[in-house]
Design a protein around this motif. Structure first.
Motif, PDB file in Angstrom:
ATOM      1  N   PRO A   1       0.809  -1.226   0.000  1.00 44.58           N
ATOM      2  CA  PRO A   1       0.000   0.000   0.000  1.00 44.58           C
ATOM      3  C   PRO A   1       0.839   1.272   0.000  1.00 44.58           C
ATOM      4  O   PRO A   1       0.509   2.239  -0.685  1.00 44.58           O
ATOM      5  CB  PRO A   1      -0.831  -0.122   1.284  1.00 44.58           C
ATOM      6  N   ARG A   2       1.939   1.264   0.765  1.00 42.32           N
ATOM      7  CA  ARG A   2       2.777   2.465   0.858  1.00 42.32           C
ATOM      8  C   ARG A   2       3.419   2.788  -0.494  1.00 42.32           C
ATOM      9  O   ARG A   2       3.453   3.944  -0.915  1.00 42.32           O
ATOM     10  CB  ARG A   2       3.846   2.268   1.933  1.00 42.32           C
ATOM     11  N   LYS A   3       3.926   1.787  -1.189  1.00 42.24           N
ATOM     12  CA  LYS A   3       4.536   2.024  -2.487  1.00 42.24           C
ATOM     13  C   LYS A   3       3.502   2.528  -3.492  1.00 42.24           C
ATOM     14  O   LYS A   3       3.808   3.361  -4.347  1.00 42.24           O
ATOM     15  CB  LYS A   3       5.196   0.744  -3.001  1.00 42.24           C
ATOM     16  N   THR A   4       2.274   2.025  -3.378  1.00 46.12           N
ATOM     17  CA  THR A   4       1.228   2.431  -4.311  1.00 46.12           C
ATOM     18  C   THR A   4       0.897   3.907  -4.178  1.00 46.12           C
ATOM     19  O   THR A   4       0.704   4.606  -5.175  1.00 46.12           O
ATOM     20  CB  THR A   4      -0.036   1.586  -4.097  1.00 46.12           C
ATOM     21  N   ILE A   5       0.838   4.408  -2.949  1.00 48.86           N
ATOM     22  CA  ILE A   5       0.457   5.819  -2.761  1.00 48.86           C
ATOM     23  C   ILE A   5       1.667   6.746  -2.711  1.00 48.86           C
ATOM     24  O   ILE A   5       1.501   7.950  -2.493  1.00 48.86           O
ATOM     25  CB  ILE A   5      -0.397   6.019  -1.492  1.00 48.86           C
ATOM     26  N   GLN A   6       2.871   6.226  -2.923  1.00 44.61           N
ATOM     27  CA  GLN A   6       4.068   7.057  -2.818  1.00 44.61           C
ATOM     28  C   GLN A   6       4.024   8.290  -3.723  1.00 44.61           C
ATOM     29  O   GLN A   6       4.427   9.383  -3.301  1.00 44.61           O
ATOM     30  CB  GLN A   6       5.322   6.243  -3.099  1.00 44.61           C
TER      31      GLN A   6
END
Length: 258
Positions: free
Chosen positions: A237-242
């Protein structure tokens, strides 16, 4: 005003609503009126003596504290045409309270819990609330029931910023759901959300890659830059919204250099 009276007024199409009816509805909703109602209703109410709903610009004050985020939602069904085509919920992540705001719609609480389980760390308990300047007892929560799955990107970005003490930026908006098996997922009502976000000053709008095609033309007409988010190659999730988070950081650096 009783909720049944609010419900009756919300059931009147904006074109058919009289100025006194619009003023009565805006008075009942207080500061929520600008966030929830069709602009035509707001304009009619502004023409009535002693009833002047807050302008769109006042929303900027709600976006300043760390942990602030804002969610767009499309009202379900056609029972309440006086609602805007999309409504806006200003929210704040806080860690000085033990429970989420009890006034939050249940669907929004569920997405908040999903985000909290994905991003919260170090034993910190972050909870989701309406801003102090917005009295939730004016909010017709039972009339705004829904899934709120598309709030995921906004809530996730808000929580990460809160944990890092980053500052929000009122010109950056987003929509997008999260599927544990597929990553960021397609959402409905994107054009309605972009029109509403533009009315509140959006300049950049993040959405799932699968929604970008349907949104680009309208966004260009409104002067809004559409940015796509993708989970291709990752279910993190974190990489997706980076890219969403990077946008806040760039704007903060630009403001600091002035």
């Amino acid at each position: 005003m009783r909720e049944t009276d609010i419900e009756r007024l919300l059931g009147i199409p904006p074109a058919e609503m009289t100025k006194p009816q619009a003023a009565k509805l805006c008075h009942a909703l207080g500061p929520w009126a600008v966030l929830l109602l069709d602009p035509e209703v707001i304009n009619k109410a502004r023409n009535v003596a002693n009833v002047v709903p807050r302008s769109d610009n006042w929303l900027a004050e709600l976006f300043k504290p760390p942990g602030s985020c804002w969610v767009l939602a499309v009202p379900q069904g056609d029972c309440f045409p006086a609602f805007g085509e999309a409504v806006v919920f200003p929210l704040v992540w806080r860690k000085d309270r033990s429970e989420d705001d009890p006034w939050l719609p249940e669907g929004l609480k569920l997405v908040g819990e999903q985000v909290r389980s994905q991003f919260s760390s170090n034993g910190e308990r972050w909870t989701l609330h309406f801003p102090d300047d917005l009295s939730p007892d004016r909010l017709p929560c039972s009339l705004l029931a829904g899934s709120y799955e598309s709030a995921w990107v906004s809530l996730a970005g808000g929580l990460v910023l809160a944990m890092s003490q980053g500052l929000p930026e009122k010109s950056v908006w987003a929509t997008g759901a999260w599927d544990p098996d597929k990553g960021i997922s397609h959402v409905d009502g994107v054009e309605k959300k972009i029109r509403t976000a533009s009315r509140f000053g959006a300049k950049q709008f993040f959405l799932p890659e699968t929604n970008k095609g349907e949104a680009e033309q309208l966004a260009q007409e409104l002067g809004v830059s559409v940015r796509a988010l993708s989970s291709e190659g990752t279910l993190d999730p974190r990489k997706t919204i980076q890219p969403f988070l990077d946008c806040f950081e760039r704007l903060a650096d630009r403001n600091d250099s002035r």
